[in-house]
Design a protein around this motif. Structure first.
Motif, PDB file in Angstrom:
ATOM      1  N   TRP A 192      37.715  32.708 -50.472  1.00  0.00           N
ATOM      2  CA  TRP A 192      37.611  34.034 -51.094  1.00  0.00           C
ATOM      3  C   TRP A 192      37.261  33.858 -52.558  1.00  0.00           C
ATOM      4  O   TRP A 192      37.936  33.130 -53.286  1.00  0.00           O
ATOM      5  CB  TRP A 192      38.932  34.803 -50.959  1.00  0.00           C
ATOM      6  CG  TRP A 192      38.903  36.153 -51.600  1.00  0.00           C
ATOM      7  CD1 TRP A 192      39.596  36.553 -52.706  1.00  0.00           C
ATOM      8  CD2 TRP A 192      38.144  37.284 -51.186  1.00  0.00           C
ATOM      9  NE1 TRP A 192      39.315  37.864 -53.003  1.00  0.00           N
ATOM     10  CE2 TRP A 192      38.424  38.346 -52.079  1.00  0.00           C
ATOM     11  CE3 TRP A 192      37.253  37.506 -50.136  1.00  0.00           C
ATOM     12  CZ2 TRP A 192      37.849  39.594 -51.961  1.00  0.00           C
ATOM     13  CZ3 TRP A 192      36.663  38.764 -50.018  1.00  0.00           C
ATOM     14  CH2 TRP A 192      36.964  39.791 -50.920  1.00  0.00           C
ATOM     15  N   ASN A 193      36.179  34.533 -53.007  1.00  0.00           N
ATOM     16  CA  ASN A 193      35.763  34.379 -54.394  1.00  0.00           C
ATOM     17  C   ASN A 193      35.875  35.661 -55.191  1.00  0.00           C
ATOM     18  O   ASN A 193      35.367  35.761 -56.306  1.00  0.00           O
ATOM     19  CB  ASN A 193      34.328  33.840 -54.455  1.00  0.00           C
ATOM     20  CG  ASN A 193      33.288  34.873 -54.005  1.00  0.00           C
ATOM     21  OD1 ASN A 193      33.641  35.945 -53.506  1.00  0.00           O
ATOM     22  ND2 ASN A 193      32.017  34.556 -54.180  1.00  0.00           N
ATOM     23  N   GLY A 194      36.535  36.670 -54.616  1.00  0.00           N
ATOM     24  CA  GLY A 194      36.694  37.934 -55.316  1.00  0.00           C
ATOM     25  C   GLY A 194      37.782  37.890 -56.375  1.00  0.00           C
ATOM     26  O   GLY A 194      38.716  37.084 -56.289  1.00  0.00           O
ATOM     27  N   PRO A 195      37.704  38.770 -57.379  1.00  0.00           N
ATOM     28  CA  PRO A 195      38.713  38.787 -58.443  1.00  0.00           C
ATOM     29  C   PRO A 195      40.043  39.402 -57.987  1.00  0.00           C
ATOM     30  O   PRO A 195      41.091  39.117 -58.549  1.00  0.00           O
ATOM     31  CB  PRO A 195      38.060  39.635 -59.533  1.00  0.00           C
ATOM     32  CG  PRO A 195      37.120  40.533 -58.779  1.00  0.00           C
ATOM     33  CD  PRO A 195      36.607  39.716 -57.629  1.00  0.00           C
ATOM     34  N   GLU A 196      39.991  40.261 -56.963  1.00  0.00           N
ATOM     35  CA  GLU A 196      41.204  40.881 -56.473  1.00  0.00           C
ATOM     36  C   GLU A 196      41.853  40.003 -55.409  1.00  0.00           C
ATOM     37  O   GLU A 196      41.313  38.978 -55.012  1.00  0.00           O
ATOM     38  CB  GLU A 196      40.901  42.272 -55.902  1.00  0.00           C
ATOM     39  CG  GLU A 196      40.042  42.284 -54.643  1.00  0.00           C
ATOM     40  CD  GLU A 196      38.555  42.164 -54.923  1.00  0.00           C
ATOM     41  OE1 GLU A 196      37.799  42.248 -53.959  1.00  0.00           O
ATOM     42  OE2 GLU A 196      38.176  41.982 -56.092  1.00  0.00           O
ATOM     43  N   MET A 197      43.017  40.430 -54.917  1.00  0.00           N
ATOM     44  CA  MET A 197      43.742  39.665 -53.913  1.00  0.00           C
ATOM     45  C   MET A 197      42.907  39.528 -52.644  1.00  0.00           C
ATOM     46  O   MET A 197      42.204  40.444 -52.233  1.00  0.00           O
ATOM     47  CB  MET A 197      45.073  40.354 -53.589  1.00  0.00           C
ATOM     48  CG  MET A 197      45.907  39.603 -52.579  1.00  0.00           C
ATOM     49  SD  MET A 197      47.504  40.415 -52.290  1.00  0.00           S
ATOM     50  CE  MET A 197      48.172  39.329 -51.029  1.00  0.00           C
ATOM     51  N   CYS A 198      42.972  38.369 -52.020  1.00  0.00           N
ATOM     52  CA  CYS A 198      42.209  38.105 -50.806  1.00  0.00           C
ATOM     53  C   CYS A 198      42.637  39.054 -49.687  1.00  0.00           C
ATOM     54  O   CYS A 198      43.831  39.157 -49.372  1.00  0.00           O
ATOM     55  CB  CYS A 198      42.437  36.652 -50.366  1.00  0.00           C
ATOM     56  SG  CYS A 198      41.607  36.206 -48.830  1.00  0.00           S
ATOM     57  N   PRO A 199      41.696  39.765 -49.064  1.00  0.00           N
ATOM     58  CA  PRO A 199      42.041  40.642 -47.934  1.00  0.00           C
ATOM     59  C   PRO A 199      42.662  39.843 -46.792  1.00  0.00           C
ATOM     60  O   PRO A 199      42.307  38.683 -46.559  1.00  0.00           O
ATOM     61  CB  PRO A 199      40.682  41.225 -47.520  1.00  0.00           C
ATOM     62  CG  PRO A 199      39.822  41.095 -48.730  1.00  0.00           C
ATOM     63  CD  PRO A 199      40.271  39.832 -49.397  1.00  0.00           C
TER      64      PRO A 199
END
Length: 228
Positions: free
Chosen positions: A76-83
């Motif tokens: 996961w490379n998103g800034p928010e928490m991993c879904p």
């Protein structure tokens, strides 16, 4: 009988490749082998992240096969928490006959052999997504640590490979879908189960064996030459 088993003269099965998914600008991986996973090669057990195009890997049904492509992607490379749909499965030591704890990505296909599979689908060998194992022997989905990477090994044709932990991992070919559709290797004697079939299989195996550790005995491992 149930275990992560080897056999001879089983052809490769074509299943959809699910290496990752796009999510509003962020990308996550839901299949592949976690870094640190050691697989059987022509020169012994090697970490998957150390392998590259041209290396020879021991396969379930075709002996040593050459890697034709390697895909690497962070979970996961998103800034928010991993879904939660990207969360990998934490597999405690012994849950699948593994000596040490390991991590499986939810959409990664693994192979099992079972009497229940033969009764239900006419074949003891089944490919199931790892997420069907959630809840078995304390296997649970957990948020991934930052920066964890998944690696997919590709071969000329779809293969199943040996990991030192005792798990048999499905690896896709590097061919396009059109090439796969016309390939003479497109039909195989082991089955890739959909999610409903996999859930039924796991439920039947657990029902047959009650509360005992049904996944802990593997009778066949990679050949002896595949050692460190």
């Amino acid at each position: 009988m149930l275990g992560w088993m080897s056999a001879e003269n089983w052809g490769p099965k074509r299943v959809a490749e699910t290496t990752g998914a796009y999510d509003g600008g962020a990308v996550g991986a839901r299949s592949g082998l976690m870094t640190g996973t050691r697989v059987a090669t022509g020169i012994g057990w090697r970490a998957v992240e150390a392998l590259g195009v041209g290396d020879m890997v021991l396969t379930f049904d075709a002996g040593l096969q050459r890697i034709t492509k390697v895909t690497r992607q962070v979970i996961w490379n998103g800034p928010e928490m991993c879904p939660q749909r990207f969360w990998p499965l934490n597999v405690p030591a012994g849950a699948l006959g593994n000596r040490d704890a390991l991590t499986l990505l939810p959409d990664q296909y693994v192979m099992i052999e079972s009497d229940a599979g033969e009764d239900l689908f006419g074949d003891p060998f089944s490919l199931i997504k790892s997420k069907a194992l959630e809840g078995v022997n304390s296997i649970e989905a957990v948020p991934p640590a930052h920066g964890l990477e998944a690696i997919v090994l590709h071969f000329e044709y779809d293969q199943v490979i040996f990991a030192e932990c005792g798990v048999l991992y499905y690896c896709p070919s590097a061919a396009g879908l059109l090439e796969q559709a016309v390939s003479s290797h497109a039909v195989a004697p082991y089955k890739a189960l959909d999610s409903e079939e996999a859930d039924v299989l796991v439920m039947c195996i657990e029902s047959e064996h009650g509360e005992k550790n049904i996944w802990a005995t593997s009778e066949t491992a990679a050949p002896e030459y595949a050692v460190a």
